[in-house]
Design a protein around this motif. Structure first.
Motif, PDB file in Angstrom:
ATOM      1  N   ARG A  50      48.290 -17.576 -24.346  1.00  0.00           N
ATOM      2  CA  ARG A  50      48.232 -16.662 -23.211  1.00  0.00           C
ATOM      3  C   ARG A  50      46.938 -15.874 -23.258  1.00  0.00           C
ATOM      4  NH1 ARG A  50      51.354 -19.500 -21.445  1.00  0.00           N
ATOM      5  NH2 ARG A  50      53.517 -19.158 -20.776  1.00  0.00           N
ATOM      6  N   GLN A 103      44.398 -19.635 -17.103  1.00  0.00           N
ATOM      7  CA  GLN A 103      45.736 -19.705 -17.687  1.00  0.00           C
ATOM      8  C   GLN A 103      46.479 -20.875 -17.068  1.00  0.00           C
ATOM      9  OE1 GLN A 103      47.567 -17.423 -20.042  1.00  0.00           O
ATOM     10  NE2 GLN A 103      48.605 -19.401 -20.054  1.00  0.00           N
ATOM     11  N   ALA A 123      45.314 -21.311 -22.567  1.00  0.00           N
ATOM     12  CA  ALA A 123      44.529 -20.239 -21.948  1.00  0.00           C
ATOM     13  C   ALA A 123      43.117 -20.241 -22.511  1.00  0.00           C
ATOM     14  CB  ALA A 123      45.187 -18.885 -22.187  1.00  0.00           C
TER      15      ALA A 123
END
Length: 229
Positions: A213, A129, A175
């Motif tokens: 994400r 991330q 991500a």
């Protein structure tokens, strides 16, 4: 700081752990090791060298107690990690640590080299991330090189972050969830434009998902995964 960690699993005994620097391992089961940070690493300029060996007939599960946070230093934003993985005949490795978080302003490069015997079993997962809460900067590059005996299994590189080849103004993924499985005979699968699973010519599969994400689980097709054990 330079960190060196070696984990060697053999049948009939606890895995042997040798560590120096900012990363250590702890036995949390007969064939399970959790990675534990002992210092703030990786910072910019740090190098991590991790070796994981599963001897013929042995089993090893590797997890971590917390996420890894890559931070910049005043001298350089770049930190590097080299993972050297070997699984012998009849060996089983299940590698699934917590994600690597690349803080704003940091750049982290990883190189993972995998050598598998013909009847070894592997699940190797990597999650990344970019940015902590409120951050959108940072960069990451990962190289994954895997061989099945003398046969090339996989040559793969992926980059995240501003200026990388995967970045654009419309989507800008921050991500990654990646999983290499061997053996695995499931067919190719796509889950929209962000997730894909591809069979490898020499056997096994590589699944990747990118997005803004990380999600809780790697998305998969309806057919069950091949169990590592």
């Amino acid at each position: 700081m330079r960190t060196e960690l070696s984990i060697v699993a053999a049948p009939g005994r606890l895995p042997r752990i040798e560590a120096a620097g900012g990363l250590a391992g702890r036995h949390t089961g007969p064939d399970t090791v959790h990675l534990i940070g002992t210092a703030a690493t990786p910072l910019g300029g740090d190098e991590l060298d991790i070796r994981i060996v599963v001897r013929p007939g042995a089993r090893l599960t590797v997890r971590s107690v917390a996420a890894t946070i890559a931070l910049p230093s005043t001298l350089t934003p770049l930190s590097t990690a080299h993972w050297d993985v070997e699984v012998g005949e009849g060996g089983v490795l299940d590698f699934d640590p917590e994600p690597t978080i690349v803080a704003g302003g940091a750049v982290h490069h990883t190189v993972t080299t995998v050598r598998l015997a013909g009847d070894a079993r592997l699940r190797l997962r990597e999650r990344v991330q970019l940015g902590r809460s409120g951050e959108d900067e940072g960069g990451w590059r990962g190289d994954l090189v895997a061989d099945l005996g003398a046969v090339p299994l996989l040559r793969h590189r992926l980059e995240l972050g501003a200026g990388s080849c995967t970045d654009d103004r419309l989507r800008a993924p921050r991500a990654l969830d990646s999983e290499l499985r061997y053996p695995d005979d499931r067919p190719a699968w796509t889950g929209g434009i962000d997730a894909v699973r591809l069979p490898l010519a020499a056997g096994g599969t590589l699944a990747t998902r990118t997005g803004a994400r990380l999600s809780v689980e790697m998305p998969t097709a309806t057919e069950p995964a091949v169990p590592v054990g």
